[in-house]
Design a protein around this motif. Structure first.
Motif, mmCIF file in Angstrom:
data_model
loop_
_atom_site.group_PDB
_atom_site.id
_atom_site.type_symbol
_atom_site.label_atom_id
_atom_site.label_comp_id
_atom_site.label_asym_id
_atom_site.label_seq_id
_atom_site.Cartn_x
_atom_site.Cartn_y
_atom_site.Cartn_z
ATOM 1 N N THR A 210 0.997 -1.341 -0.066
ATOM 2 C CA THR A 210 0.072 0.136 0.181
ATOM 3 C C THR A 210 0.762 1.206 -0.122
ATOM 4 O OG1 THR A 210 -1.830 -1.075 1.049
ATOM 5 C CG2 THR A 210 -1.678 1.446 1.349
ATOM 6 N N ALA A 260 -1.218 -2.299 -4.457
ATOM 7 C CA ALA A 260 -2.412 -3.017 -4.282
ATOM 8 C C ALA A 260 -3.368 -1.733 -4.016
ATOM 9 C CB ALA A 260 -2.696 -3.938 -3.436
ATOM 10 N N ALA A 261 -3.082 -0.976 -3.411
ATOM 11 C CA ALA A 261 -3.938 0.429 -2.746
ATOM 12 C C ALA A 261 -3.028 1.534 -2.550
ATOM 13 C CB ALA A 261 -4.626 0.002 -1.739
ATOM 14 N N PRO A 294 -4.282 0.525 -9.282
ATOM 15 C CA PRO A 294 -4.435 0.133 -7.662
ATOM 16 C C PRO A 294 -5.906 0.623 -7.246
ATOM 17 C CG PRO A 294 -3.376 1.953 -7.869
ATOM 18 C CD PRO A 294 -3.344 1.503 -9.437
ATOM 19 N N LEU A 295 -6.369 0.042 -6.053
ATOM 20 C CA LEU A 295 -7.528 0.706 -5.372
ATOM 21 C C LEU A 295 -6.997 1.934 -4.874
ATOM 22 C CD1 LEU A 295 -10.221 0.457 -4.070
ATOM 23 C CD2 LEU A 295 -8.776 -0.410 -1.784
ATOM 24 N N ARG A 324 -10.539 -1.457 4.446
ATOM 25 C CA ARG A 324 -10.916 -1.645 2.960
ATOM 26 C C ARG A 324 -9.615 -2.000 2.122
ATOM 27 N NH1 ARG A 324 -11.892 -2.705 -1.339
ATOM 28 N NH2 ARG A 324 -13.052 -1.796 -2.943
ATOM 29 N N ILE A 325 -8.134 -1.621 2.758
ATOM 30 C CA ILE A 325 -6.842 -2.209 2.393
ATOM 31 C C ILE A 325 -6.898 -3.591 2.535
ATOM 32 C CG2 ILE A 325 -4.389 -1.935 2.822
ATOM 33 C CD1 ILE A 325 -5.013 1.030 3.318
ATOM 34 N N SER A 327 -8.959 -5.804 2.669
ATOM 35 C CA SER A 327 -9.859 -6.718 1.997
ATOM 36 C C SER A 327 -9.572 -6.826 0.467
ATOM 37 C CB SER A 327 -11.494 -6.023 1.751
ATOM 38 O OG SER A 327 -11.501 -4.605 1.152
ATOM 39 N N THR A 328 -8.620 -5.741 0.118
ATOM 40 C CA THR A 328 -7.903 -5.894 -1.264
ATOM 41 C C THR A 328 -6.988 -7.066 -1.391
ATOM 42 O OG1 THR A 328 -7.979 -3.404 -1.385
ATOM 43 C CG2 THR A 328 -6.597 -4.517 -3.080
ATOM 44 N N ARG A 329 -7.014 -7.622 -2.397
ATOM 45 C CA ARG A 329 -6.348 -8.805 -2.937
ATOM 46 C C ARG A 329 -5.655 -8.429 -3.999
ATOM 47 N NH1 ARG A 329 -6.897 -9.475 1.597
ATOM 48 N NH2 ARG A 329 -8.013 -11.085 2.711
ATOM 49 N N VAL A 331 -4.237 -6.764 -7.258
ATOM 50 C CA VAL A 331 -4.604 -5.635 -7.769
ATOM 51 C C VAL A 331 -5.652 -5.745 -8.552
ATOM 52 C CG1 VAL A 331 -2.269 -4.614 -8.040
ATOM 53 C CG2 VAL A 331 -2.975 -6.195 -9.691
ATOM 54 N N ARG A 332 -6.378 -4.472 -9.108
ATOM 55 C CA ARG A 332 -7.682 -5.005 -9.598
ATOM 56 C C ARG A 332 -7.573 -4.608 -11.257
ATOM 57 N NH1 ARG A 332 -12.024 -1.039 -8.115
ATOM 58 N NH2 ARG A 332 -10.439 0.441 -8.305
#
Length: 343
Positions: A210, A260-261, A294-295, A324-325, A327-329, A331-332
């Motif tokens: 992150t 990822a975020a 990333p988110l 929220r971070i 829950s991120t797996r 990258v989107r």
């Protein structure tokens, strides 16, 4: 994590003879206690906690007993007692009452114990104690109370229920008092940052990280420090860029790290940068044919009421951002076309 030290010992004063010459003037006592002479005079006038003697010129002279009472007064007010009650106990301690109050906080094992549930009265008392220590520029007491607060309740709850409200109260007082309060606000912010930095340790990278940064022109980053300490506690890897990060540096870090975020902090609406947010969402990274983004979390009150990209998340609190971070797996996948915006 640190344990909470036992009650502070008085500053060493060396051998003190019993004669009048051994008594200290108000300025020296104030320096030893870390309070202002004005505070000592105010305590004497309001609560009768003054020196036992004066010299011929009516100047206050404080004996070792007088100084010990003042130290107790500082200790009790820092623990949230109203000054009038603290003065009464310092001068006339009830049997066992003073000892119980001074030992009311744990002195060992706090780092290993799970965070305690917060009680409203306990948090109010702690906020009052922290602000009083800051008002006196009493660094040892302030550092001890901050460390104990974070150890006792954990970073997330301590920030939401104690440290955040304390900083807002200090900000309101600065708005009322003005320039004479600036040194207190800076003093308080420095010590909060120091305690949070002690708890924000690099976590070994296992997958995407992150990225934490403040928008250009934004120098208020204590909430980012709190988020970094929270992510450390949750075992989440992060990279902190800090305050007022230029857009090219943000873009470069995003491409190099492939996070990822990304958390973009704005304290005031004047620093919110929706165009920068949209630009970050359009920066591709990854190998050709497998581009990702990333988110994006737009954190802080500066983003309220600002038109931001639809893909961005506006977390309402530090805990919500951390959740929220978590829950991120990875990258989107990016959506097609330019990002839409929302209010």
């Amino acid at each position: 994590m640190s344990t909470v030290p036992s009650r502070r010992e008085p500053a060493p004063a060396g051998p003190v003879p019993a004669d009048h010459a051994a008594c200290l003037p108000t300025g020296e006592v104030a320096r030893r206690l870390g309070v202002s002479p004005v505070t000592l005079r105010s305590w004497e006038r309001r609560y009768g906690i003054g020196p036992a003697q004066r010299d011929e010129g009516r100047h206050r002279r404080w004996s070792a007993t007088d100084v010990a009472r003042l130290e107790t007064m500082c200790e009790l007010t820092a623990r949230g007692l109203p000054p009038a009650e603290a003065a009464r106990l310092a001068v006339h301690p009830g049997p066992g009452r003073l000892t119980a109050l001074l030992r009311s906080e744990p002195t060992s094992g706090a780092a290993e114990a799970p965070p305690r549930p917060l009680e409203e009265e306990a948090t109010r008392r702690r906020v009052r104690g922290l602000i009083r220590a800051a008002d006196r520029l009493d660094a040892p007491t302030l550092q001890e109370l901050l460390a104990d607060t974070l150890d006792l309740w954990g970073v997330e709850a301590a920030w939401d229920e104690v440290i955040g409200p304390m900083l807002r109260a200090a900000g309101r007082r600065w708005a009322t008092v003005g320039e004479p309060y600036i040194e207190v606000e800076h003093f308080l912010s420095w010590h909060v940052a120091a305690e949070l930095h002690r708890r924000a340790c690099p976590v070994p990278r296992r997958g995407p990280v992150t990225l934490l940064a403040a928008v250009p022109g934004e120098d208020h980053t204590l909430p980012l420090d709190a988020l970094a300490a929270t992510l450390t506690g949750r075992g989440t890897a992060f990279r902190m860029l800090g305050s007022s990060v230029p857009p090219p540096a943000l873009a470069q870090a995003l491409q190099r790290l492939g996070p990822a975020a990304v958390v973009l902090w704005s304290q005031t609406r004047t620093t919110a940068a929706p165009n920068l947010a949209a630009h970050l969402l359009n920066i591709p990274f990854g190998v050709a044919g497998a581009r990702h983004r990333p988110l994006l979390l737009l954190a802080g009150p500066g983003w309220r009421g600002v038109k931001v990209p639809d893909q961005a998340v506006l977390p309402p609190s530090l805990r919500a951002a951390a959740d929220r971070i978590a829950s991120t797996r990875g990258v989107r996948e990016p959506s097609k076309g330019a990002p839409a915006t929302k209010n």
